[in-house]
Design a protein around this motif. Structure first.
Motif, PDB file in Angstrom:
ATOM      1  N   ILE A  59      53.388 -63.238  48.275  1.00  0.00           N
ATOM      2  CA  ILE A  59      52.899 -62.852  49.400  1.00  0.00           C
ATOM      3  C   ILE A  59      53.487 -61.485  50.004  1.00  0.00           C
ATOM      4  N   GLY A  60      54.783 -61.294  49.558  1.00  0.00           N
ATOM      5  CA  GLY A  60      55.242 -60.176  49.968  1.00  0.00           C
ATOM      6  C   GLY A  60      54.425 -58.774  49.311  1.00  0.00           C
ATOM      7  N   SER A  61      54.221 -58.852  48.040  1.00  0.00           N
ATOM      8  CA  SER A  61      53.313 -58.038  47.372  1.00  0.00           C
ATOM      9  C   SER A  61      51.919 -57.871  47.949  1.00  0.00           C
ATOM     10  N   PHE A  62      51.458 -58.717  48.415  1.00  0.00           N
ATOM     11  CA  PHE A  62      49.956 -58.496  49.142  1.00  0.00           C
ATOM     12  C   PHE A  62      50.203 -58.048  50.467  1.00  0.00           C
ATOM     13  N   ILE A  63      51.222 -58.272  51.255  1.00  0.00           N
ATOM     14  CA  ILE A  63      51.483 -57.623  52.429  1.00  0.00           C
ATOM     15  C   ILE A  63      52.010 -56.168  52.231  1.00  0.00           C
ATOM     16  N   VAL A  64      52.821 -55.644  51.470  1.00  0.00           N
ATOM     17  CA  VAL A  64      52.842 -54.440  51.126  1.00  0.00           C
ATOM     18  C   VAL A  64      51.672 -53.652  50.586  1.00  0.00           C
ATOM     19  N   TYR A  65      50.979 -54.469  49.868  1.00  0.00           N
ATOM     20  CA  TYR A  65      49.551 -53.555  49.548  1.00  0.00           C
ATOM     21  C   TYR A  65      48.959 -53.361  50.574  1.00  0.00           C
ATOM     22  N   MET A  66      48.569 -54.298  51.700  1.00  0.00           N
ATOM     23  CA  MET A  66      47.874 -53.885  52.738  1.00  0.00           C
ATOM     24  C   MET A  66      48.422 -52.990  53.771  1.00  0.00           C
ATOM     25  N   LEU A  67      49.908 -52.993  53.868  1.00  0.00           N
ATOM     26  CA  LEU A  67      50.582 -51.872  54.613  1.00  0.00           C
ATOM     27  C   LEU A  67      50.444 -50.484  54.134  1.00  0.00           C
ATOM     28  N   ILE A  68      50.489 -50.286  52.657  1.00  0.00           N
ATOM     29  CA  ILE A  68      50.387 -48.998  52.136  1.00  0.00           C
ATOM     30  C   ILE A  68      49.016 -48.661  52.318  1.00  0.00           C
ATOM     31  N   LYS A  69      47.992 -49.501  52.278  1.00  0.00           N
ATOM     32  CA  LYS A  69      46.523 -49.225  52.667  1.00  0.00           C
ATOM     33  C   LYS A  69      46.262 -48.784  53.902  1.00  0.00           C
ATOM     34  N   LEU A  70      46.951 -49.301  54.818  1.00  0.00           N
ATOM     35  CA  LEU A  70      46.930 -48.880  56.456  1.00  0.00           C
ATOM     36  C   LEU A  70      47.655 -47.522  56.507  1.00  0.00           C
ATOM     37  N   TYR A  71      48.857 -47.292  56.024  1.00  0.00           N
ATOM     38  CA  TYR A  71      49.550 -46.105  55.845  1.00  0.00           C
ATOM     39  C   TYR A  71      48.742 -44.919  55.416  1.00  0.00           C
ATOM     40  N   LEU A  72      48.006 -44.884  54.152  1.00  0.00           N
ATOM     41  CA  LEU A  72      47.695 -44.113  53.546  1.00  0.00           C
ATOM     42  C   LEU A  72      46.276 -43.790  54.002  1.00  0.00           C
ATOM     43  N   GLY A  73      45.579 -44.673  54.716  1.00  0.00           N
ATOM     44  CA  GLY A  73      44.115 -44.648  54.857  1.00  0.00           C
ATOM     45  C   GLY A  73      43.328 -44.086  53.983  1.00  0.00           C
ATOM     46  N   SER A 135      61.322 -52.567  54.394  1.00  0.00           N
ATOM     47  CA  SER A 135      61.906 -53.679  54.599  1.00  0.00           C
ATOM     48  C   SER A 135      61.609 -54.804  53.928  1.00  0.00           C
ATOM     49  N   ILE A 136      60.419 -54.730  53.751  1.00  0.00           N
ATOM     50  CA  ILE A 136      59.670 -55.791  52.663  1.00  0.00           C
ATOM     51  C   ILE A 136      60.176 -55.471  51.176  1.00  0.00           C
ATOM     52  N   CYS A 137      60.051 -54.509  50.786  1.00  0.00           N
ATOM     53  CA  CYS A 137      60.441 -54.055  49.555  1.00  0.00           C
ATOM     54  C   CYS A 137      61.653 -54.519  49.132  1.00  0.00           C
ATOM     55  N   ILE A 138      62.692 -53.928  50.064  1.00  0.00           N
ATOM     56  CA  ILE A 138      64.120 -54.302  49.614  1.00  0.00           C
ATOM     57  C   ILE A 138      64.513 -55.596  49.426  1.00  0.00           C
ATOM     58  N   HIS A 139      63.594 -56.613  49.907  1.00  0.00           N
ATOM     59  CA  HIS A 139      63.716 -58.040  49.908  1.00  0.00           C
ATOM     60  C   HIS A 139      62.835 -58.707  49.006  1.00  0.00           C
ATOM     61  N   LEU A 140      62.113 -58.162  48.133  1.00  0.00           N
ATOM     62  CA  LEU A 140      61.024 -58.183  47.268  1.00  0.00           C
ATOM     63  C   LEU A 140      61.581 -59.091  45.958  1.00  0.00           C
ATOM     64  N   SER A 141      62.398 -59.862  46.133  1.00  0.00           N
ATOM     65  CA  SER A 141      62.938 -60.575  45.010  1.00  0.00           C
ATOM     66  C   SER A 141      63.337 -62.049  45.135  1.00  0.00           C
TER      67      SER A 141
END
Length: 215
Positions: A59-73, A135-141
């Motif tokens: 779930i964390g990977s999916f959320i980060v993927y969506m956040l990067i998509k929003l950030y980069l546009g 925040s999500i990346c550092i806890h993605l374990s």
């Protein structure tokens, strides 16, 4: 929260949820936890052990993927070019593991520079998204408890994957290829996340060490 959602999806009985316990964690090292139980004779719930344990990564990977998509546009297309899933799959098929490792590291570094140079960094929205990504990346374990809980269900999950590969193969559907593609892409996202979080983590450790001397 991802553990909790997976528990609900697989019908486990949730007995206690502690999303954030900074004070209690000083004595036992557990920053958050979900206490759950299940019917031991239920195969579906047994399979759930695997996905409940690995839920933070999935779930964390999916959320980060969506956040990067929003950030980069509009620049998100560049991110997909950097990841280059086709090239990654080719290296895996040829067992070029060293090249694959180098590709992952370079993808992470290039993504980091892409994020730093993005126009979004100059906006409040971009800063908030970037903080959420970090925040999500550092806890993605996974914790030791997560791994232990997942191990018992691994043989069943592997058996299901094999059965799906055979069944869909008879139907002319390349299930194994699609599955490997999904896992590879997720692995690339996770590794990229780790590389992105390294410089900020080092910086925060330095700041913490400096201020720690004045306490």
């Amino acid at each position: 929260m991802s553990h909790f959602l997976a528990c609900k999806l697989f019908g486990h009985d949730v007995e206690k949820v502690e999303l954030f316990r900074p004070t209690k964690s000083k004595s036992d090292g557990v920053l958050g936890r979900v206490v759950h139980s299940r019917n031991k004779g239920n195969i579906y719930k047994m399979i759930g052990d695997f996905f409940i344990g690995t839920a933070p990564v999935i779930i964390g990977s999916f959320i980060v993927y969506m956040l990067i998509k929003l950030y980069l546009g509009s620049e998100f297309a560049i991110f997909n070019m950097i990841i280059d899933i086709e090239k990654s799959l080719e290296m895996i098929e040829n067992l070029d593991l060293f090249k694959f490792l180098v590709h992952i590291v370079m993808a992470g570094i290039n993504t980091l520079f892409l994020i730093i140079n993005s126009p979004s960094l100059a906006s409040i929205k971009g800063i908030v998204l970037l903080f959420a990504i970090y925040s999500i990346c550092i806890h993605l374990s996974l914790s030791r408890a997560d791994i232990e809980n997942s191990k018992s269900a691994i043989p069943i999950v592997v058996l299901i994957i094999v059965l799906c590969t055979v069944i869909f193969g008879l139907m002319g559907i390349d299930f194994s290829g699609k599955f490997i593609r999904l896992v590879t892409y997720m692995f690339l996202i996770m590794t990229t996340c780790i590389i992105i979080s390294i410089p900020v983590t080092v910086l925060s450790m330095m700041v913490s060490a400096i201020f720690g001397r004045f306490r």
